[in-house]
Write an enzyme that holds these catalytic residues in place. Sequence first.
Site, mmCIF file in Angstrom:
data_model
loop_
_atom_site.group_PDB
_atom_site.id
_atom_site.type_symbol
_atom_site.label_atom_id
_atom_site.label_comp_id
_atom_site.label_asym_id
_atom_site.label_seq_id
_atom_site.Cartn_x
_atom_site.Cartn_y
_atom_site.Cartn_z
ATOM 1 C CG ASP A 248 -1.737 1.205 1.407
ATOM 2 O OD1 ASP A 248 -2.404 1.587 0.432
ATOM 3 O OD2 ASP A 248 -1.715 1.801 2.500
ATOM 4 C CG MET A 249 1.859 5.535 -1.732
ATOM 5 S SD MET A 249 1.585 6.301 -3.360
ATOM 6 C CE MET A 249 0.018 7.148 -3.056
ATOM 7 C CG ASP A 250 -1.861 7.728 0.495
ATOM 8 O OD1 ASP A 250 -1.166 8.759 0.500
ATOM 9 O OD2 ASP A 250 -2.536 7.350 -0.478
#
Length: 219
Positions: A9-11
């Site tokens: 995932d990123m955020d």
Amino acid sequence: MQLNTVIFDMDGLLIDSEPHWQIAGMETLREFNATLSPIQYHHTTGLRTPEWLDYWFGVFGIDKKLIPAAAAALHANVFEKIRNEAEPLPGVRQALDLFKTKQFRIGLATSSPLSLAKIVTDKLDIGDYFDAVTSAGDLPFGKPHPQVYMDCASALSVNPLECLAFEDSFNGLIAAKAARMKCVVIPVADQFTLPKWGAADLKLSSLSEFTEEHLDKLQ
């Protein structure tokens, strides 16, 4: 199946962008005379912006016809905040280097638009690590629906059962598990002890804690 792929995932996992999303979201709602508490905010972490706005506009009785304009303004606000202010979270390059050394395929599966993924990977100078980047931005359903993870596995030409996902939100955790992937979850500190994280295969406080020994145990 043996794990040979990792999807991040990123955020809130690679970059400390969640505070900026929270501030931008609260600023957007205040434009409509609605106030959101931090506890309320965490309830909807991991949703795409239109879904996030649809939920809270419903709660506060705001005209949902205003969502497209509100979403555009929120994105412009938060993208600028992230570009100028967000910092990488601990252990990002360490984790990426570990999986690169292990010759894993490496993917990114985010609820955010691809344009923000480009901003973040450029800012952190990690774009070259990723073999595929997928976004739920234009999909019929975002997380907790598994499609963005399934799309990433497809783009990497792997079976989801060969994938290990890293997430920070409960919606993301459910998405990864629904895609039949193993999942390491790294919750925010004030959510860390909640029992819902028991659905994960491993819970850590930071990416920097993840080691080769953890990977061996997950195999």
